[in-house]
Design a protein around this motif. Structure first.
Motif, short mmCIF file in Angstrom:
data_model
loop_
_atom_site.label_atom_id
_atom_site.label_comp_id
_atom_site.label_asym_id
_atom_site.label_seq_id
_atom_site.Cartn_x
_atom_site.Cartn_y
_atom_site.Cartn_z
N LEU A 116 0.82 -1.20 0.00
CA LEU A 116 0.00 0.00 0.00
C LEU A 116 0.86 1.25 0.00
O LEU A 116 0.63 2.19 -0.76
N SER A 117 1.89 1.27 0.84
CA SER A 117 2.75 2.45 0.93
C SER A 117 3.50 2.69 -0.38
O SER A 117 3.58 3.83 -0.87
N GLU A 118 4.03 1.62 -0.96
CA GLU A 118 4.78 1.79 -2.21
C GLU A 118 3.86 2.19 -3.36
O GLU A 118 4.29 2.83 -4.32
N SER A 119 2.56 1.83 -3.27
CA SER A 119 1.62 2.20 -4.33
C SER A 119 1.33 3.70 -4.33
O SER A 119 0.73 4.21 -5.28
N LEU A 120 1.72 4.41 -3.28
CA LEU A 120 1.51 5.85 -3.24
C LEU A 120 2.36 6.57 -4.26
O LEU A 120 2.09 7.72 -4.60
N LEU A 121 3.41 5.91 -4.73
CA LEU A 121 4.28 6.47 -5.76
C LEU A 121 4.22 5.58 -6.99
O LEU A 121 4.24 4.36 -6.87
N VAL A 151 3.10 16.13 -3.96
CA VAL A 151 4.35 15.55 -3.46
C VAL A 151 3.98 14.49 -2.42
O VAL A 151 3.17 14.74 -1.53
N GLN A 152 4.57 13.32 -2.54
CA GLN A 152 4.33 12.24 -1.59
C GLN A 152 5.66 11.63 -1.19
O GLN A 152 6.49 11.33 -2.05
N ALA A 153 5.86 11.46 0.11
CA ALA A 153 7.08 10.84 0.62
C ALA A 153 6.74 9.56 1.36
O ALA A 153 5.77 9.52 2.13
N ALA A 164 3.95 5.61 4.63
CA ALA A 164 3.82 7.01 4.25
C ALA A 164 4.39 7.87 5.37
O ALA A 164 4.10 7.65 6.55
N VAL A 165 5.23 8.82 5.01
CA VAL A 165 5.86 9.67 6.02
C VAL A 165 4.79 10.53 6.69
O VAL A 165 4.02 11.22 6.03
N SER A 166 4.76 10.46 8.02
CA SER A 166 3.80 11.23 8.80
C SER A 166 4.46 11.67 10.08
O SER A 166 5.18 10.90 10.73
N TYR A 173 13.64 6.47 9.70
CA TYR A 173 13.82 5.98 8.35
C TYR A 173 15.29 5.87 7.98
O TYR A 173 16.11 6.72 8.33
N THR A 174 15.58 4.81 7.24
CA THR A 174 16.92 4.64 6.68
C THR A 174 16.97 5.05 5.22
O THR A 174 18.04 5.26 4.66
N GLU A 175 15.81 5.15 4.61
CA GLU A 175 15.71 5.55 3.21
C GLU A 175 14.39 6.24 2.97
O GLU A 175 13.38 5.92 3.60
N LEU A 176 14.39 7.22 2.09
CA LEU A 176 13.17 7.94 1.73
C LEU A 176 13.01 7.91 0.22
O LEU A 176 13.99 7.93 -0.53
N ARG A 177 11.77 7.88 -0.22
CA ARG A 177 11.43 8.11 -1.62
C ARG A 177 10.45 9.26 -1.66
O ARG A 177 9.41 9.21 -0.98
N VAL A 178 10.79 10.28 -2.42
CA VAL A 178 9.96 11.48 -2.49
C VAL A 178 9.53 11.67 -3.94
O VAL A 178 10.37 11.83 -4.83
#
Length: 376
Positions: A116-121, A151-153, A164-166, A173-178
């Motif tokens: 679900l989280s990865e589907s945000l991007l 913009v979604q991180a 999802a970053v909240s 976090y060790t890694e972010l995707r923005v």
């Protein structure tokens, strides 16, 4: 050591010092510009953008000719009736109009939560920057990355799960995707917007001694323009008009007929909604005039790209429009006052099917998360 050797060493040292000073100055200027561009008091362009902006898509009318002052329309052969476009729509589980239900996501399983989280991007509609941290980054340290488009991180937690970053999260976090969306109803992402976004992400990474990586920018800008062109070609809304024969409609009777057919009252009129609450089509005063005790003309509007199960919805809409016209003694017409016959509605339905097929071929299913994002 000879004077020549000593002189050479001094000259070499001077060159190294000059290069170092030049690089330091360039970095200082870059940071200064970035800080000015992304100061905390900058306005949030996305939040201040006007609602319901329609890109250069058509309000497809069931009409053959276009007035000079009317919205642009598609040119069709003389035996075909076009369609028309504006605000948007989606179906309740009625016998005829039953679109696919909206998925309900649960995070009972870690894998489901990650998916679900990865589907945000979506790499197909987002420019996705990655930030690899040396030290753990708390959610509150991640800025909003203000931009004129969505913009979604999402962040990879220390436990190895994406979320999802909240600011309410207790994870680190060790890694972010923005991700920055490539196109919406305001048009494609511009080079200036993309460069500003990349500078903001790079500044954030530098502040946290992290490594930022970006996709190839020119390729993504080309993809943004191409995506916007496609979206504009299917960004249409069907409109059907009911006009009285010399006498206004009593709105109390309209209300009864609308509610009997499953529509619910809204500020502007009535809406037919899916079980998940999404609007499938609307009924309101023509030209969006305020409702009163009577009405000279009514308009039914149906958004094309935002509606799942669109053909079934259109079938229900067509039946409702004809029943409403019969009950009110109204004429069902296009914007030029031409009567809409069963053959006209069949032509509209066929064109609608072609538009939906193009969206499916593109991988942007009508009413899907991607469609709702692109046509918002």
């Amino acid at each position: 050591m000879t004077d020549l050797q000593l002189g050479s060493l001094i000259a070499a040292g001077g060159i190294v010092a000059a290069v170092y000073a030049f690089n330091w100055w360039q970095e200082y200027r870059y940071r200064k510009r970035t800080q000015q561009a992304f100061a905390r008091n900058q306005p949030d362009v996305l939040m201040e953008a006007p609602r319901n902006m329609v890109r250069s898509g058509e309000r497809f009318e069931p009409a053959l000719d276009a007035d000079d002052d009317a919205p642009a329309r598609l040119e069709l052969p003389a035996d075909e009736a076009p369609i028309r476009a504006e605000p948007r729509a989606e179906v309740r589980s009625e016998s005829r109009a039953a679109p696919a239900p909206q998925p309900v996501f649960a995070r009972d399983e870690d894998d489901d939560g990650d998916a679900l989280s990865e589907s945000l991007l979506d790499p197909g509609i987002d420019f996705v920057a990655e930030v690899h941290a040396r030290d753990h980054i708390p959610p509150r340290a991640v800025p909003p990355f203000a931009a004129p488009k969505r913009v979604q991180a999402i962040g990879l937690t220390t436990e190895g799960h994406w979320e999802a970053v909240s600011s309410a999260s207790s994870a680190e976090y060790t890694e972010l995707r923005v991700g920055l969306q490539l196109a919406d109803r305001q048009g494609p992402l511009s080079a200036e917007q993309l460069n500003a976004f990349c500078m903001a992400v790079q500044q954030f990474a530098d502040e946290h001694e992290a490594i930022a990586t970006f996709p190839q920018r020119s390729g993504k800008l080309s993809a943004a323009r191409e995506l916007d062109e496609f979206c504009a070609s299917v960004d249409v809304l069907i409109g059907l008009n009911l006009v009285g024969e010399g006498r206004p409609f009593p709105m109390e009777k309209v209300r009864q007929l609308a509610e009997q057919s499953g529509l619910v009252r809204t500020n502007e009129g009535w809406a037919y909604r899916s079980d998940s609450g999404k609007t499938l089509f609307t009924l309101a005063n023509q030209e969006q005039k305020p409702l009163g005790n009577t009405s000279e003309a009514l308009t039914l509007l149906f958004d094309v790209p935002r509606v799942a199960g669109g053909l079934a919805v259109f079938d229900y809409l067509s039946d409702f429009a004809q029943q409403l016209a019969g009950s009110l003694g109204a004429n069902l017409v296009d914007d030029n006052g031409r009567a809409l016959t069963a053959a006209s509605l069949d032509n509209i339905r066929r064109q609608l099917g072609q538009l939906y097929a193009r969206m499916d071929d593109r991988g942007i299913a009508p009413g899907s998360v991607a469609a709702l994002r692109l046509f918002a």
